[in-house]
Scaffold this motif. Structure first.
Motif, PDB file in Angstrom:
ATOM      1  N   ASP A  32       0.823  -1.212   0.000  1.00  0.00           N
ATOM      2  CA  ASP A  32       0.000   0.000   0.000  1.00  0.00           C
ATOM      3  C   ASP A  32       0.858   1.263   0.000  1.00  0.00           C
ATOM      4  O   ASP A  32       0.456   2.301  -0.535  1.00  0.00           O
ATOM      5  CB  ASP A  32      -0.952  -0.003   1.201  1.00  0.00           C
ATOM      6  CG  ASP A  32      -2.089  -1.014   1.022  1.00  0.00           C
ATOM      7  OD1 ASP A  32      -2.263  -1.511  -0.114  1.00  0.00           O
ATOM      8  OD2 ASP A  32      -2.789  -1.306   2.012  1.00  0.00           O
ATOM      9  N   ASN A  50      -1.957   3.458  -1.546  1.00  0.00           N
ATOM     10  CA  ASN A  50      -3.328   2.996  -1.313  1.00  0.00           C
ATOM     11  C   ASN A  50      -3.711   3.256   0.148  1.00  0.00           C
ATOM     12  O   ASN A  50      -3.202   2.611   1.056  1.00  0.00           O
ATOM     13  CB  ASN A  50      -3.406   1.502  -1.641  1.00  0.00           C
ATOM     14  CG  ASN A  50      -4.833   0.984  -1.621  1.00  0.00           C
ATOM     15  OD1 ASN A  50      -5.713   1.583  -1.009  1.00  0.00           O
ATOM     16  ND2 ASN A  50      -5.045  -0.146  -2.290  1.00  0.00           N
ATOM     17  N   THR A 105      -6.823   2.983   1.429  1.00  0.00           N
ATOM     18  CA  THR A 105      -8.149   2.463   1.766  1.00  0.00           C
ATOM     19  C   THR A 105      -8.177   1.509   2.952  1.00  0.00           C
ATOM     20  O   THR A 105      -9.206   1.338   3.576  1.00  0.00           O
ATOM     21  CB  THR A 105      -8.796   1.740   0.560  1.00  0.00           C
ATOM     22  OG1 THR A 105      -7.933   0.662   0.171  1.00  0.00           O
ATOM     23  CG2 THR A 105      -8.976   2.684  -0.611  1.00  0.00           C
ATOM     24  N   ASN A 106      -7.047   0.878   3.273  1.00  0.00           N
ATOM     25  CA  ASN A 106      -7.077  -0.151   4.311  1.00  0.00           C
ATOM     26  C   ASN A 106      -5.851  -0.065   5.227  1.00  0.00           C
ATOM     27  O   ASN A 106      -5.057  -0.992   5.291  1.00  0.00           O
ATOM     28  CB  ASN A 106      -7.159  -1.524   3.628  1.00  0.00           C
ATOM     29  CG  ASN A 106      -7.503  -2.621   4.610  1.00  0.00           C
ATOM     30  OD1 ASN A 106      -8.102  -2.354   5.665  1.00  0.00           O
ATOM     31  ND2 ASN A 106      -7.117  -3.844   4.295  1.00  0.00           N
TER      32      ASN A 106
HETATM   33  C1  LIG Z   1      -6.305  -0.784  -2.193  1.00  0.00           C
HETATM   34  O1  LIG Z   1      -6.371  -1.742  -1.170  1.00  0.00           O
HETATM   35  C2  LIG Z   1      -7.634  -2.367  -1.068  1.00  0.00           C
HETATM   36  C3  LIG Z   1      -7.666  -3.246   0.185  1.00  0.00           C
HETATM   37  O2  LIG Z   1      -6.382  -3.611   0.610  1.00  0.00           O
HETATM   38  C4  LIG Z   1      -7.914  -3.143  -2.354  1.00  0.00           C
HETATM   39  O3  LIG Z   1      -9.167  -3.772  -2.274  1.00  0.00           O
HETATM   40  C5  LIG Z   1      -7.888  -2.173  -3.527  1.00  0.00           C
HETATM   41  O4  LIG Z   1      -8.041  -2.879  -4.743  1.00  0.00           O
HETATM   42  C6  LIG Z   1      -6.596  -1.388  -3.551  1.00  0.00           C
HETATM   43  N1  LIG Z   1      -6.684  -0.354  -4.555  1.00  0.00           N
HETATM   44  C7  LIG Z   1      -5.750  -0.160  -5.479  1.00  0.00           C
HETATM   45  C8  LIG Z   1      -5.974   0.980  -6.417  1.00  0.00           C
HETATM   46  O5  LIG Z   1      -4.761  -0.876  -5.564  1.00  0.00           O
END
Ligand SMILES: *[C@@H]1O[C@H](CO)[C@@H](O)[C@H](O)[C@H]1NC(C)=O
Length: 184
Positions: free
Chosen positions: A74, A79, A81-82
């Motif tokens: 990440d 990234n 999001t998590n």
């Molecule tokens: C970001 O991380 C999330 C969960 O770990 C994943 O579902 C998502 O596809 C990722 N997004 C990208 C743009 O890589």
């Protein structure tokens, strides 16, 4: 001779322990913010000038921003999001509680891609064993038994490991000299 070496190493490890709990101001006066491109250094260049040990802390100061602790994947893709952990109180003290790598990014859209991200590598508390077969001997050998003589008490210390011990001690010694200079 061997007991002197043992005393030296014990004293060095105490000195390191005493000197190691340190709070780092992330990027010093720059703080934690989206780079404008005019900075003297990147966050990782700042990190490369420091040596981080277990129990040291990072102080992030920032406004209208956030600090996310993320995985290496990440970190690489920015990234947000998590995250593993997330802080947005403007003044975050984060304890480095294990050896290895920590990855931080901003949670604000676009900030990570602009360079607001940081990798911190925390030193291992002891030199790694020279080979897998020697690894189980590491723990018991830390307490010299008083038997035998010379180097046989330190079978796991490869020359590389000895170098690491020396560099740890040098760091502790420098810290001591700086402390004496500042307070005497
Ligand atoms: C970001 O991380 C999330 C969960 O770990 C994943 O579902 C998502 O596809 C990722 N997004 C990208 C743009 O890589």
């Amino acid at each position: 001779m061997a007991s002197k070496a043992a005393t030296f190493l014990l004293a060095a490890s105490f000195a390191i322990t005493a000197a190691s709990a340190f709070q780092f101001e992330v990027a010093d006066e720059i703080g934690w913010s989206k780079p404008t491109g005019k900075e003297r250094e990147t966050y990782n260049e700042w990190a490369a000038q420091n040596r981080f040990h277990i129990r040291d802390t990072l102080h992030f100061h920032y406004a209208k921003d956030s600090v996310l602790v993320v995985t290496s994947a990440d970190y690489l893709t920015c990234n947000a999001t998590n995250p593993i952990a997330e802080f947005d109180d403007g003044s975050t003290v984060y304890e480095l509680d294990r050896p290895g790598f920590f990855y931080f990014i901003s949670g604000q859209p676009g900030h990570c891609k602009s360079g607001q991200r940081l990798i911190v590598r925390v030193m291992h508390p002891l030199p790694p064993a020279a080979s897998p077969e020697l690894a189980p001997e590491l723990a018991p050998s830390l307490a010299p038994t008083g038997e035998g003589d010379g180097d046989s008490r330190w079978p796991e210390f490869s020359s590389t490991a000895k170098l690491s011990v020396v560099s740890y001690f040098v760091a502790a010694f420098v810290a001591l000299v700086v402390t004496l200079y500042l307070f005497v």
